[in-house]
Design an enzyme around this catalytic site. Structure first.
Site, PDB file in Angstrom:
ATOM      1  N   ASP A 199       0.887  -1.153  -0.014  1.00  0.00           N
ATOM      2  CA  ASP A 199      -0.006  -0.103  -0.157  1.00  0.00           C
ATOM      3  C   ASP A 199       0.915   1.276  -0.015  1.00  0.00           C
ATOM      4  OD1 ASP A 199      -2.241  -1.679   0.160  1.00  0.00           O
ATOM      5  OD2 ASP A 199      -2.563  -1.195   2.106  1.00  0.00           O
ATOM      6  N   ARG A 204      -0.874   5.752  17.280  1.00  0.00           N
ATOM      7  CA  ARG A 204      -0.983   6.544  16.200  1.00  0.00           C
ATOM      8  C   ARG A 204      -0.289   8.222  16.581  1.00  0.00           C
ATOM      9  NH1 ARG A 204      -0.272   2.852  12.953  1.00  0.00           N
ATOM     10  NH2 ARG A 204      -2.149   1.601  11.934  1.00  0.00           N
ATOM     11  N   ASP A 220      -7.849   4.952  12.472  1.00  0.00           N
ATOM     12  CA  ASP A 220      -6.556   5.474  12.214  1.00  0.00           C
ATOM     13  C   ASP A 220      -6.463   6.665  11.295  1.00  0.00           C
ATOM     14  OD1 ASP A 220      -5.595   3.331  13.788  1.00  0.00           O
ATOM     15  OD2 ASP A 220      -5.185   2.053  12.126  1.00  0.00           O
ATOM     16  N   SER A 268      -5.743  -8.200   7.742  1.00  0.00           N
ATOM     17  CA  SER A 268      -5.374  -6.830   7.946  1.00  0.00           C
ATOM     18  C   SER A 268      -4.946  -6.778   9.479  1.00  0.00           C
ATOM     19  CB  SER A 268      -6.585  -5.881   7.678  1.00  0.00           C
ATOM     20  OG  SER A 268      -6.236  -4.721   8.011  1.00  0.00           O
TER      21      SER A 268
END
Lengths: 405, 405, 405, 405
Positions: free
Chosen positions: B14, B94, B123, B177
């Site tokens: 990605d 994060r 996120d 994921s």
């Protein structure tokens, strides 16, 4: 004519000694009441025992179903847990016992109620607040706190009984202090009195085994709920009390629901206890597992706070209060759609989720999946974040402008 | 001269595809930044990879200790748990990543930051709120939400890479994921997308084993805390990150910290995931075990609410906010005396308490014991209950007087 | 056959311009709906106006009593106040309007609902969440946010109307932006846009006067409640809407209920407004005055938190949500005994308490008085304080023992 | 050598009678301590009076500035209000008095502290919890609750004094029971004992006048705050105590801060009182007016809950507790940017906002205004609402699908 007192009677040494004590010190006729909340004690012969000790009468009331339906279920629905761990087994039962004592007091025309709860614990509060709420005119006698009470050991109680013609085979050895009903058993005392000690589980456990001693094979179970009430186990419809009985057997077998806690009592001290709540632990977990599918984020968060509040209220003995009713009304309102089935596997102390379904599930695979469906537009997130973070950005700009970022 | 963009880069498909996409569509110089929070990925050769894909530069930052000390420890102290189960592993990391991206952006004079988080998740919010809070002037590019982003599958990303001269051996198969750091790993997708399915744990787990596969022998461990911070394991002083590493090994080995949850995302949908937090689960439990001895009843209850609030704030990506700071100030204040040692046994998914000690313990055996000591007078309970239940009794008398009881 | 759209129509410039815009851009048949929540606007001739502007039909619905009984009363009972000051006048009305729009949409077989709320405000959220909750299949058109909407001033709207054959005497001058119903009127804009400015009250106020201009003589009023519902004013039984009308007159006359606030909108910005809620302010105060006599300490404290939660929910437009229902269930449960009479004097902005009575009052003069009555034994306080302060003392002893006190 | 007792002494009849009583019944040397929190009583001649009544010594301590800075300011910052109305004037002062009593006790080597608070009130709790927290080894003598205390009226106290050679001109008439300090004065008793009665304000008020008697002309005032602390009035820098003195004069003159309340005491009863807090009411309002500009929505909402919690803690006498410290740490953290100026007009009981400014204001006119600026894109609202309402819509679709909507 003598006045009557209602005595919460278990048949054990403490409450047995109270019978002659009440007669001697207050000149009461003593009506014993044994409320069966599922303590699984020997009730055969209890009537003769009570009478032989001087009681005028003994009532035995099986209130197990009322206990399950009216006291346990609301706690399950509220997910009421005291101080993160205690599933309130004793706390739930006390108000019901108080209610029944009052009912018998009215029926018998008694003027007082007597209980044998210790002066250090929570139960005295729960009994007495229950009685105050339902019968403020009745006198309450807390034997152990009473100035006329002189016994301070099992030996002295046994001696007192003997002196009053009661020769029952009570042991002078003290074991753990325990309270049991269909929902749980609590243990206090002995090695538990020092929190530095590991509990002597082999000696201690009554309803089940430790995870180590549980079977090497796990076991699948399913529970069905309707509007937040458990209605079936493994597909078989049962009343709540029978579901709890089944879960107790399963949970006990698989080492589930053993809790070792130092908790804060209402009277201001910390106490250390071990609770076994095998079936209850499964029931709580299963109910929550179902709610995960059904409650939205806001409702989930507020319900969590209300559940904590409910636990505090029940722990404090304030069952018969407008606040408990109001919090319960909140909780019941959230249960309207808590209908569905949960599966899990029990294995050596673990309750492992194995799938949940509900006709009212808000989980939507097409939304949750990574591939976009109709209902969710990625670009909406842009606007959402911009407004969700607007005050953050405005503050940062202001701080930057002032050279403070 | 071209403007620069900072890209949060992992080396995966990605974020690799984003490099040429940023150059092609925005004419940026791309500076890649890989923040190491303990994801245990292969970082060797990452620089060449990034550059070969068109990046101007790659930064690799090891922030593990900062992550442990400044982000994880406050959550442990707050006992921050989202929706009863999630220990916030991804949520905690994060904001730190956002902070580091901003630092590099400032150093590089970049005008934009780009991330590859999905448009359905939390996120994106956490990254973007972090950036807005710390650098409101920087442009944020959320590649997957961007209208110029046309790829909608791994195949199309691989194709796009090839068309831009990038021939890396990416697999087109999608697995779960996942997000991993030193605290946890999360899993979503595949069979988990239907909450009715049991997770395929054998396929899924990364950090440990299921309880079934854990050793038949339990293992004792002790943890020491000073002012709420873990400082030693089994008596050996270590920094927090090393304690977590040790606990991860132990927890993983004994099948601890596996959570299967349907949770409510900030963006309004329910999602289903499995989290592994082997060390973190032990750390939370140990910290709470210690607090049981130290916090009084009032403080315990309010801290519980504040911990829930802290969890919400962190989950929502509002780390860099006055509210998070204020709640943390509350929590830190409560940690002043959270010093002591806790022992427990790890066994097949269970963390079994095996004794707790603290120089600041409020547990007092002479008070708690059934035999009366100096500090506690049974008769005080009489007065306490009378006043604690005064409004209850007054209400009942009023209702009785009106014939409504 | 054309599809139909329901337009929330007020007769003002904004919603008038939407009629031709909807026809031109979406080719809809436009059904206008004017919901009368007590805005006291001229409704005569509205039908002709709507039709002359191109609408197929106009519905006028008087929902004032439903508004008062089903929306206002629950807020009064909850004592729902947003950010300490705002009595939610606009927030309460929006969900009811949404509900009525949906009802007409179903009756007419419409496929869309259109509103003219601004893209910066809370009302768009309230309208749209209401519609989503009750009719998720209906398309929502927010004219002002729509990409086809090109008008950005009153002038351009007037011009657009003229170009579509609508020649109504609208003024191009903008005044305050206002929202009015039977409960309140809000004012925004002009000098209020800078919080440093004092409001120009002489220009601004609609429902009453400033305290300075109020009469020099105060005026006594009494209100009666049954189970938390206002049932009479000055002893005269009236329906809720008429009580509010009376109170509005009284409150407006005496300068009551004018609030100047900077509030946090849901969309993340601060806005500044002035609210006039003359009758509502009195009603809230009166209801609280009564609850003081009736709710016990615990119930009062939790109800306060729930009232704040209720206010947030209503402010956020989440009226039709399980959480609002649950909080309302809580509140309703607390109202069972909120019966009695309150008296007060209105004088130049002040609501001065002048005596409260209730058959369910928990106030007990013999307990409260300094001279001891039967129900309260001074010595009980000794035991109460000893246990209430037990953990305090234990901590202090521990600290003293460690030399840290 | 005799043991010493520290007596909290006011010079009034009650505490004067305690001097001989302590000597006679406990054979103590009595050290009187008069703590001046701003009660504005005659302190001249107090030493002679105390000594002539048998005290060994009298300390007079002016703690007004410590009271303002360390006790009042934290309450202002927390916006701590008990049961919606009470600004905690007495509650705030008690812990400081307890602290000073302990300090003198240590200095004098005393072994006991005696106070004259009634056995029905909150103050006994506040004094005693303060002493327990700071000096758990000291004996506490609550004269009025003591079994050796035989006086039950002013007459009997006067007689007792006379019998012990004390002939002071105390009046036997009882007036209101009052407590005064720099922050407020409380009134209880007489006609207030029946909540149905209107207070006799002309007789009652001490610090100011009723709104009716206030001047016909309003008066503008401005207050400046730095980090939540009041630092200037009308532009003139002053210490907090002087600002409060100025505000008391202004507030009293303009009829501000008179509260008539039925409140729930900690000991379980309802009591009715009137409080005058003229300056404090202005200070609270001004501080909140400033916070409106500065706190974001989340912080505002949580701070509100924490303020309520702070009020409860202070009201309950738990000032010296870890929980109070933790909540205060929360509040202080929120005050970092509460800097700015507020203007208002005082007029007959009203505090009318007249403009607020702050360098840290989050109010942004270009965002709030109806005309779109750079920072706010109307279209963001679309995405925001879609996600904000996503769970609402998903639920509605589910219900519709099941035919239950």
């Amino acid at each position: 004519m003598k006045e009557k007192v209602i005595l919460a009677y278990s048949g054990g040494l403490d409450t047995t000694a109270i019978i002659p004590w009440l007669k001697e010190n207050f000149n009461y006729d003593v009506v014993c009441v044994c409320i069966d909340c599922g303590q699984e004690e020997e009730l055969d012969g209890l009537e003769e025992r009570a009478k032989s000790c001087g009681a005028e009468k003994l009532y035995i009331l099986d209130v197990i179903d009322e206990f399950c339906d009216e006291y346990i279920v609301p706690c399950v629905q509220a997910h009421a847990v005291y101080e993160n761990k205690y599933l309130l087994g004793t706390s739930m039962a006390r108000p019901l016992i108080a209610k029944k004592l009052v009912e018998i007091a009215r029926k018998e025309g008694a003027t007082a109620i007597c209980h044998g709860a210790t002066g250090k614990g929570n139960d005295q509060i729960r009994f007495e607040l229950g009685i105050k709420a339902l019968a403020p005119d009745l006198k309450i006698i807390a034997a152990w706190r009473n100035e006329k009470w002189t016994m301070d050991s099992r030996e002295s109680e046994i001696e007192y009984c003997k002196a009053h013609g009661i020769n029952l085979p009570f042991s002078a050895d003290s074991s753990y202090s325990r309270d049991r009903n269909i929902w749980h058993i609590s243990h206090e005392g002995l090695e538990l009195e020092d929190p530095a000690n590991e509990p002597n589980y082999d000696h201690l456990l009554v309803l089940g085994v430790t995870p180590e001693k549980a079977p090497d094979e796990g076991e699948y179970v399913s529970l069905s709920f309707e509007k937040g009430v458990p209605v079936a186990i493994n597909g078989e419809k049962k009343k709540v009390s029978d579901i709890i009985r089944d879960l107790n057997k399963l949970g006990g077998k698989h080492g589930i629901g053993i809790v070792d806690i130092v908790e804060n009592r209402v009277v201001g001290m910390k106490s250390r206890g071990v609770y076994e709540t095998p079936g209850g632990t499964i029931l709580y977990e299963a109910h929550q597992q179902l709610e995960e599918l059904i409650l939205d984020r806001d409702a989930y968060a507020v319900k969590k706070d209300m559940g904590n509040k409910f636990a505090q209220i029940v722990y404090e003995g304030k069952w018969f209060s407008p606040l408990r009713e109001a919090v319960q009304a909140f909780v019941e309102s959230t249960q309207k759609y808590v209908t569905g089935e949960v599966k899990f596997k029990l294995y050596k102390g673990n309750i492992i989720k194995a799938g949940t379904t509900s006709p009212y599930s808000l989980y939507n695979e097409s939304i949750a999946s990574f591939t976009t469906g109709d209902l969710y537009d990625h670009h909406d997130a842009e606007g959402f974040i911009n407004l969700f973070g607007l005050s953050t950005k405005v503050r940062a700009m202001k701080m930057q402008e002032r050279g403070e970022l």
